[in-house]
Design an enzyme around this catalytic site. Structure first.
Site, PDB file in Angstrom:
ATOM      1  N   GLY A 245      -1.565  80.667 -52.474  1.00 45.87           N
ATOM      2  CA  GLY A 245      -2.308  79.054 -53.053  1.00 45.87           C
ATOM      3  C   GLY A 245      -2.584  79.221 -54.690  1.00 45.87           C
ATOM      4  O   GLY A 245      -2.288  78.370 -54.841  1.00 45.87           O
ATOM      5  N   CYS A 246      -3.027  80.392 -55.307  1.00 50.30           N
ATOM      6  CA  CYS A 246      -3.706  80.217 -56.408  1.00 50.30           C
ATOM      7  C   CYS A 246      -2.554  80.319 -56.897  1.00 50.30           C
ATOM      8  O   CYS A 246      -1.879  79.681 -58.093  1.00 50.30           O
ATOM      9  CB  CYS A 246      -4.402  81.645 -56.565  1.00 50.30           C
ATOM     10  SG  CYS A 246      -5.265  81.679 -55.638  1.00 50.30           S
ATOM     11  N   THR A 247      -0.909  80.749 -56.888  1.00 51.54           N
ATOM     12  CA  THR A 247       0.213  80.443 -57.583  1.00 51.54           C
ATOM     13  C   THR A 247       0.701  79.707 -57.480  1.00 51.54           C
ATOM     14  O   THR A 247       0.663  79.124 -58.589  1.00 51.54           O
ATOM     15  CB  THR A 247       0.899  81.967 -56.676  1.00 51.54           C
ATOM     16  OG1 THR A 247       0.288  83.355 -56.702  1.00 51.54           O
ATOM     17  CG2 THR A 247       2.862  82.154 -57.107  1.00 51.54           C
TER      18      THR A 247
ATOM     19  N   ALA B 145      -1.501  77.327 -59.832  1.00 49.21           N
ATOM     20  CA  ALA B 145      -1.072  77.796 -61.782  1.00 49.21           C
ATOM     21  C   ALA B 145       0.087  77.068 -61.786  1.00 49.21           C
ATOM     22  O   ALA B 145       0.090  77.273 -62.954  1.00 49.21           O
ATOM     23  CB  ALA B 145      -1.511  79.713 -61.696  1.00 49.21           C
TER      24      ALA B 145
END
Length: 157
Positions: free
Chosen positions: A48-50, A53
């Site tokens: 999710g964070c990738t 970003a």
């Protein structure tokens, strides 16, 4: 400020100075006179964070054209942030807040519900700070996928 206290539009953005992926200090005050998106995410290199970003990376030119910079903040150490930045070719600063003081000051750390359980952790949050250092937009519990597109619509970018 308590874990549950949240920022609202019109509030003064809590100031901070944190190390980036290269260990160089970056301060919110460095961005006075420009708008800046400050977003908080749980962990570098997770799916999710990738996605989030990379969405910011892919929209950076349009955001920059609208006079908006981007800062990402997580509890990760600078070395992990550097790996994440390099692997995903991220072109905006990633800042390290391992003691979670800044996360807490912005209301982005505290109780949240994950898979039906109450846990304490990073609350995925995004803020727009205006040229004077005031909160213009405060969004808590945002979704990693589709969030940047919605933010662009909200900001007419």
């Amino acid at each position: 400020m308590t874990d549950n206290q949240r920022l609202s539009p019109g509030d003064t953005a809590p100031d901070f100075t944190l190390p980036d992926a290269d260990g160089k200090d970056v301060s919110l005050a460095d961005y006075r006179g420009r708008k800046v998106i400050v977003y908080f995410y749980p962990a570098a290199s997770t799916p999710g964070c990738t996605k989030e970003a990379c969405d910011f990376r892919d929209n950076l030119a349009d955001l920059d054209g609208a006079g908006i910079d981007v800062l990402g903040i997580s509890p990760d150490k600078p070395a992990k942030l550097a790996k994440f930045r390099d692997a995903e070719q991220l072109t905006f600063p990633l800042l390290s807040d391992p003691d979670k003081k800044v996360l807490t000051a912005w209301g982005a750390f505290g109780e949240k519900t994950m898979y039906g359980k109450t846990v304490t952790g990073v609350i995925r949050s995004t803020f727009l700070v205006d040229e004077e250092g005031k909160i213009a937009v405060a969004q808590y519990n945002v979704r990693a996928t589709g969030h940047v597109a919605k933010l662009r619509r909200d900001l007419s970018v």
